[in-house]
Design a protein around this motif. Structure first.
Motif: not given
Length: 229
Positions: A120-126, A162-166, A172-174
C-alpha cells in the motif's frame, strides 16, 4: 484548504491512536492495542482490520476510490495502521510462555501484514501520495530491511520496481522486474510486457541518466534482447 484540514485532523487522530497502541503493546496488552487500531480504522474509513487483511490488496485499494480516483493519502494512512498491527503481532510472538506453534502463527501474521502495508505504501507513493505525510519513503526502506529474507509477492515486487524507477534507481528496478518474472511465472498475470515497457522507457533516456541510475545503455539493450529471446 478544507482537504488539508481534513488530512491534518486525521493525522492527529492516527498519531494519538498509534501512540496508545504502542503503549499497550509495550504493556503486552495486544488485544487492547489491536482494538485501538481497529476503532480508528472504523471511525475514519468505515472499515476494520479483519476486512483489510482478508481481501486481496487490489480490492482494498479499490475501496479507497472516490469519484473515480484512488485517495492515495488515505491509503497510506491505512498502510500505517496495518504496519503497526504487524508490530503488535511481532511483539506477541516474543512473549514468554507461549508454545512454538502460537509463536510461529504470530510471526506469520505479522509478516503478512508487514508485506501488505509495504504494497500500500508503494502503490500510494507511485500514484502521487504526499511522501512527507507519514515519512513513507523511510517506512518503505525499513520494511524492506525487515523483509529482505523473504520473497515479496509479484504484485508488490512490481510496485517496488516502479518505485525504484521513479527515483532513478534503474539497476534496482531491473533487479525487481526479474524477481517479478520469476515469482510470477505460472500465474495468470503475465508481466513480460511490463518489463519490456520498462526497458523501452529507459531506452529513451540520455546516456548520462542511465549511467547515474546504475544501468548503462548497453545493459538496457542487452536486457531487452534477453527478454525478447
Amino acid at each position: 484548504m478544507f482537504r488539508k484540514d481534513y488530512l491534518l485532523r486525521m493525522m492527529e487522530e492516527m498519531t494519538e491512536a498509534i501512540g496508545k497502541a504502542f503503549t499497550l503493546r509495550q504493556q503486552r496488552k495486544h488485544t487492547e492495542a489491536l482494538s485501538e487500531l481497529d476503532e480508528l480504522l472504523r471511525r475514519q474509513f468505515g472499515m476494520n482490520l479483519s476486512l483489510l487483511n482478508s481481501l486481496p490488496a487490489e480490492d482494498v485499494i479499490e475501496m479507497f476510490r472516490f469519484r473515480g480516483v484512488i485517495e492515495v493519502d488515505n491509503l497510506q494512512q491505512a498502510a500505517r495502521l496495518i504496519e503497526e498491527e504487524a508490530y503488535i503481532y511481532g511483539e506477541k510472538a516474543r512473549v514468554e510462555g507461549i508454545d512454538d506453534q502460537e509463536k510461529q502463527d504470530s510471526e506469520d501474521e505479522g509478516l503478512i501484514r508487514l508485506m501488505k502495508s509495504l504494497h500500500f505504501y508503494l502503490y500510494a507513493l507511485n500514484h502521487g501520495a504526499n511522501p512527507k505525510l507519514l515519512d513513507a519513503p523511510e517506512r518503505v526502506q525499513s520494511i524492506l530491511e525487515q523483509t529482505k529474507e523473504y520473497e515479496l509477492p509479484a504484485r508488490t515486487e512490481k510496485q517496488l520496481a516502479l518505485y525504484q524507477e521513479q527515483h532513478g534507481r534503474y539497476d534496482l528496478a531491473e533487479n525487481s522486474w526479474y524477481r517479478v518474472l520469476r515469482v510470477g511465472e505460472g500465474q495468470l498475470v503475465n508481466y513480460r510486457e511490463d518489463v519490456k515497457a520498462f526497458y523501452e522507457r529507459l531506452s529513451k533516456l540520455e546516456d548520462g541518466q542511465l549511467e547515474q541510475g546504475g544501468l548503462p545503455r548497453q545493459e538496457v539493450e542487452e536486457g531487452l534482447a534477453e527478454l525478447i529471446r
